[in-house]
Design an enzyme around this catalytic site. Structure first.
Site, PDB file in Angstrom:
ATOM      1  N   ASP A  59       0.594  -1.127   0.232  1.00 56.98           N
ATOM      2  CA  ASP A  59      -0.076   0.187   0.008  1.00 56.98           C
ATOM      3  C   ASP A  59       0.885   1.304  -0.033  1.00 56.98           C
ATOM      4  O   ASP A  59       0.541   2.202  -0.631  1.00 56.98           O
ATOM      5  CB  ASP A  59      -1.019   0.118   1.194  1.00 56.98           C
ATOM      6  CG  ASP A  59      -2.185  -0.852   1.053  1.00 56.98           C
ATOM      7  OD1 ASP A  59      -2.647  -0.844  -0.094  1.00 56.98           O
ATOM      8  OD2 ASP A  59      -2.535  -1.459   2.038  1.00 56.98           O
ATOM      9  N   VAL A  60       1.814   1.391   0.829  1.00 58.07           N
ATOM     10  CA  VAL A  60       2.602   2.365   1.232  1.00 58.07           C
ATOM     11  C   VAL A  60       3.249   2.610  -0.059  1.00 58.07           C
ATOM     12  O   VAL A  60       3.610   3.661  -0.612  1.00 58.07           O
ATOM     13  CB  VAL A  60       3.548   2.415   2.304  1.00 58.07           C
ATOM     14  CG1 VAL A  60       4.523   3.643   2.319  1.00 58.07           C
ATOM     15  CG2 VAL A  60       2.667   2.483   3.571  1.00 58.07           C
TER      16      VAL A  60
END
Length: 397
Positions: free
Chosen positions: A169-170
């Site tokens: 995600d990051v």
């Protein structure tokens, strides 16, 4: 002045990847409006404990520098308001994977980019909009698994291991922000926006890096080595005599000689043919690590770190999160952001690491309360008080 001053961003996403991307753009000065569902909001608002003043710590980590508006996109009025917002923005970030669902609401990239040629439309999904897995729901752990990262993360002989942070995600959020910046620069030259098709799986695959290169170019499948490095020895944690762990990274032959001199083993380990080169040390990894383990038991971690620092050998303590966030270096670099929040007081988060000398990052808005800015944003769109009351009353906003 900020780098993205006068750039307007509309975020129609939740969880981590899209919100993280939008937060980075907000840090650089963009006006970010976050669209949330009435009543519930971003799903990460419920991801806890811990909760602080009714807000989840998870939500607080990736939603500063934004304004929140609630809109029901299943409601005609909510969808109409969203359309008016899209007319006014430079960037749209959306994480709906179903092209059919987007098309039904005329939110698909073909429709919106056709109507708004300068719009930069950034889609953030699990698998992207092409390929056999397009349209499937995506989660960080799925990307970690399918990208192969989990297969060689963990202890030798142990089970596959997920990184405890949402790295897919990051990473996707960072790449999406990078892509948006490139698209903004391109628009300055061409006058036209473009569509960015960002996927968690694509982003996670980049984490293979040298491991991927080893397989692609040499057919070498990486294996689980715990905290050891596949190509450098010694380059891992060691436990000292006081039970504390520290890291030592001997990345060159010159460092190996300096390392042996610092330990006082130039006449033994350095002369041992098993450890003569990094290639030899890789082959005899277990024997070398066992010898070093015994040696490091003779003194506490602080003593070893002091000696390595004096000899300019890369080494560091293995710190807890509390220790890391209190580290003088982190504090000197401004690693912790604190913004006053109406419900919890000081809202703290990890700072943006980009240090710009002329257009520095600023932190001007705390993570918003659900729908905190709805009425102000509706007024900016030109809605009158009666229209706002009506939208509120019928659940559209």
């Amino acid at each position: 002045m900020q780098a993205l001053e006068n750039v307007r961003v509309l975020e129609v996403s939740e969880a981590m990847a899209g919100p993280y991307c939008a937060m980075l753009l907000g840090d650089f000065g963009a006006d970010v409006i976050k669209v949330e569902r009435p009543g519930a909001g971003d799903q990460s608002r419920g991801w806890g404990p811990p909760f602080i003043g009714g807000e989840s710590a998870y939500f607080l980590c990736c939603n500063r520098n934004k304004r929140s508006i609630t809109l029901d996109l299943k409601h005609a009025t909510g969808l109409e308001i969203l359309g008016r917002l899209i007319e006014r923005v430079d960037v749209l970030i959306i994480n709906q994977p179903s092209r059919a669902s987007l098309a039904r609401r005329e939110l698909d990239p073909e429709t919106l980019c056709g109507r708004h040629p300068r719009l930069i439309y950034c889609s953030v999904t699990g698998y992207g909009h092409t390929g056999p897995k397009a349209g499937r729901p995506g989660y960080d752990i799925l990307a970690q698994a399918e990208a192969g990262v989990m297969s060689f993360t963990g202890e030798p002989g142990g089970e596959p291991m997920r990184y405890p942070i949402a790295i897919a995600d990051v990473t996707c959020g960072i790449y999406a922000a990078l892509g948006i910046l490139a698209a903004l620069l391109a628009r300055e030259k061409t006058g036209r926006g473009q569509f960015l098709d960002m996927a968690l799986l694509d982003s996670q695959l980049t984490w293979l890096a040298n491991a991927g290169s080893s397989y692609l170019n040499a057919g070498a499948e990486p294996r689980r080595l715990g905290n050891a490095h596949p190509s450098i020895v010694p380059y891992q944690p060691f436990r000292a005599g006081d039970g504390r762990y520290f890291i030592v990274a001997v990345g060159t032959e010159a460092l190996w000689k300096k390392f042996c001199a610092t330990l006082g083993v130039s006449g033994t380990l350095e002369c041992d043919p098993r450890f003569a080169s990094n290639r030899d040390r890789i082959e005899h990894r277990e024997e070398l690590v066992a010898l070093l383990d015994g040696l490091f038991q003779k003194q506490p971690a602080t003593a070893w770190l002091k000696r390595f620092l004096a000899a300019e050998i890369p080494a560091a303590p293995l710190q807890t999160v509390a220790e890391a966030l209190a580290d003088p270096q982190a504090l000197a670099r401004g690693a912790i952001v604190q913004i006053e929040h109406p419900a919890i007081g000081a809202a703290k988060s990890i700072a943006n690491p980009v240090k710009l000398s002329g257009t520095p990052v600023t932190y001007h808005l705390p993570p918003p309360q659900l729908g905190e800015h709805t009425e102000a944003i509706l007024r900016e769109l030109g809605l009158g008080e009666a229209e706002i009351r009506s939208a509120r009353a019928n659940g559209a906003a």
